[in-house]
Motif scaffolding. Structure first.
Motif, PDB file in Angstrom:
ATOM      1  N   ALA A 238     -25.173  -3.079 -10.014  1.00 56.85           N
ATOM      2  CA  ALA A 238     -26.149  -2.544  -9.063  1.00 56.85           C
ATOM      3  C   ALA A 238     -25.521  -2.501  -7.681  1.00 56.85           C
ATOM      4  N   PRO A 239     -25.805  -1.474  -6.910  1.00 56.67           N
ATOM      5  CA  PRO A 239     -25.341  -1.471  -5.518  1.00 56.67           C
ATOM      6  C   PRO A 239     -25.983  -2.626  -4.757  1.00 56.67           C
ATOM      7  N   ALA A 240     -25.191  -3.333  -3.971  1.00 50.84           N
ATOM      8  CA  ALA A 240     -25.700  -4.457  -3.181  1.00 50.84           C
ATOM      9  C   ALA A 240     -24.999  -4.472  -1.836  1.00 50.84           C
ATOM     10  N   LEU A 241     -25.763  -4.731  -0.778  1.00 53.48           N
ATOM     11  CA  LEU A 241     -25.190  -4.765   0.570  1.00 53.48           C
ATOM     12  C   LEU A 241     -25.844  -5.856   1.401  1.00 53.48           C
ATOM     13  N   ILE A 242     -25.153  -6.242   2.450  1.00 54.79           N
ATOM     14  CA  ILE A 242     -25.707  -7.174   3.422  1.00 54.79           C
ATOM     15  C   ILE A 242     -25.807  -6.435   4.751  1.00 54.79           C
ATOM     16  N   MET A 243     -27.013  -6.457   5.340  1.00 49.94           N
ATOM     17  CA  MET A 243     -27.266  -5.746   6.585  1.00 49.94           C
ATOM     18  C   MET A 243     -27.846  -6.701   7.610  1.00 49.94           C
ATOM     19  N   ASN A 244     -27.621  -6.383   8.891  1.00 47.57           N
ATOM     20  CA  ASN A 244     -28.221  -7.192   9.942  1.00 47.57           C
ATOM     21  C   ASN A 244     -29.467  -6.511  10.494  1.00 47.57           C
ATOM     22  N   HIS A 245     -30.039  -7.090  11.558  1.00 48.18           N
ATOM     23  CA  HIS A 245     -31.292  -6.586  12.098  1.00 48.18           C
ATOM     24  C   HIS A 245     -31.143  -5.208  12.722  1.00 48.18           C
ATOM     25  N   ARG A 246     -29.895  -4.814  13.065  1.00 46.83           N
ATOM     26  CA  ARG A 246     -29.651  -3.477  13.626  1.00 46.83           C
ATOM     27  C   ARG A 246     -29.395  -2.430  12.542  1.00 46.83           C
ATOM     28  N   LEU A 247     -29.413  -2.868  11.277  1.00 46.09           N
ATOM     29  CA  LEU A 247     -29.111  -2.009  10.126  1.00 46.09           C
ATOM     30  C   LEU A 247     -27.630  -1.641  10.051  1.00 46.09           C
ATOM     31  N   ASP A 248     -26.776  -2.476  10.634  1.00 46.55           N
ATOM     32  CA  ASP A 248     -25.345  -2.373  10.389  1.00 46.55           C
ATOM     33  C   ASP A 248     -25.065  -2.920   8.995  1.00 46.55           C
ATOM     34  N   VAL A 249     -24.258  -2.215   8.215  1.00 44.85           N
ATOM     35  CA  VAL A 249     -23.845  -2.721   6.911  1.00 44.85           C
ATOM     36  C   VAL A 249     -22.658  -3.645   7.140  1.00 44.85           C
ATOM     37  N   LEU A 250     -22.873  -4.934   6.969  1.00 40.46           N
ATOM     38  CA  LEU A 250     -21.838  -5.925   7.238  1.00 40.46           C
ATOM     39  C   LEU A 250     -20.915  -6.120   6.042  1.00 40.46           C
ATOM     40  N   ALA A 251     -21.435  -5.900   4.856  1.00 41.51           N
ATOM     41  CA  ALA A 251     -20.636  -6.047   3.643  1.00 41.51           C
ATOM     42  C   ALA A 251     -21.328  -5.306   2.519  1.00 41.51           C
TER      43      ALA A 251
END
Length: 281
Positions: free
Chosen positions: A114-127
């Protein structure tokens, strides 16, 4: 970026007078409720409510806030946002950093189907894991999904429900602006989106707030076609402001076949290993 006065004005204009027992006729020219009607329904003086909307009274009591939330028929997310706008902490909330712990990268690496990502409060994709990189079809470092959705017209077709996505993005950023009003990076992003997108400007003026934790997410991928996925958002601990997003497909569905095909295509063009952005401040 956000304030109590503008939020109250937009909520007042949203209320249908008949829904709160006010009879109207064709001569009425006011959108939503009048200020004096809000004051009467919430049990405060007209002068006090006017001062709230003008920004001259900024710390109403819990009872007043609850009464206004009832009059405006706010949902739980909107209620929390309203209360947050009136809090004045001794120390201003510092925007979270953008460093992703190595342990979280290992978790991403374990999610293979499954696609998985980590995002911050600004919606930057961090990983992101390999499959998320293939789904988005572009390098992860430097990717901000708000910019991707509003400003990159060439990529707009990737989002099958683009209009719904724009509502989610603006609602999320509104909440973030209330939590981190002193974050210069967030202020800069909002200004950039407002300058570059007329739709963003219109949606931002509505002052809607949204906290989407799960739901349908559809992509029209140029290589594998429509992918109807289910998104789950998991807030990470330690008040990092980060979320883990996992996009899963129903077992035996066309979307599951599509993800499997996408993964196989990716092996021919190079692997997209979990990638961590540089620190974002």
């Amino acid at each position: 970026m956000d304030d109590l006065a503008s939020f109250l004005r937009t909520r007042r204009r949203r209320v249908n007078p008949t829904s709160v027992g006010i009879c109207v006729d064709n001569r009425r020219r006011v959108e939503g409720l009048r200020r004096e009607e809000v004051a009467h329904l919430s049990g405060v003086s007209v002068d006090y409510y006017v001062r709230l909307e003008q920004g001259r009274a900024t710390q109403p009591s819990e009872q007043v806030l609850d009464a206004l939330a009832r009059v405006f028929d706010l949902d739980e997310t909107e209620r929390e946002h309203l209360h947050r706008l009136t809090r004045r902490p001794r120390r201003r909330a510092k925007a979270p950093g953008g460093r992703v712990r190595p342990e979280l990268l290992r978790v991403l690496d374990m999610v293979t189907h499954a696609p998985a990502l980590i995002m911050n409060h600004r919606l930057d994709v961090l990983a992101a894991n390999r499959l998320a990189g293939l789904l988005l079809g572009r390098p992860i470092p430097g990717l901000n999904t708000a910019r991707h959705i509003f400003l990159d017209e060439a990529e707009r077709g990737l989002y099958a429900d683009w209009e719904t996505c724009t509502l989610d993005v603006v609602g999320h950023l509104r909440l973030a602006a209330g939590k981190y009003p002193e974050d210069p990076g967030l202020a800069s992003l909002i200004g950039e989106l407002a300058m570059g997108s007329e739709r963003f400007r219109r949606l931002w003026a509505r002052a809607e707030v949204r906290a989407r934790t799960h739901g349908r997410k559809a992509y029209q991928h140029p290589l594998v076609g429509l992918l109807e996925l289910h998104q789950e958002n998991f807030a990470l601990p330690d008040e990092s402001g980060m979320e883990l997003l996992v996009l899963s497909a129903l077992a035996g569905s066309p979307a599951e076949d599509g993800l499997r095909l996408l993964a196989s295509l990716g092996t021919d063009s190079g692997d997209v290993h979990p990638t961590m952005n540089a620190r974002l401040s």
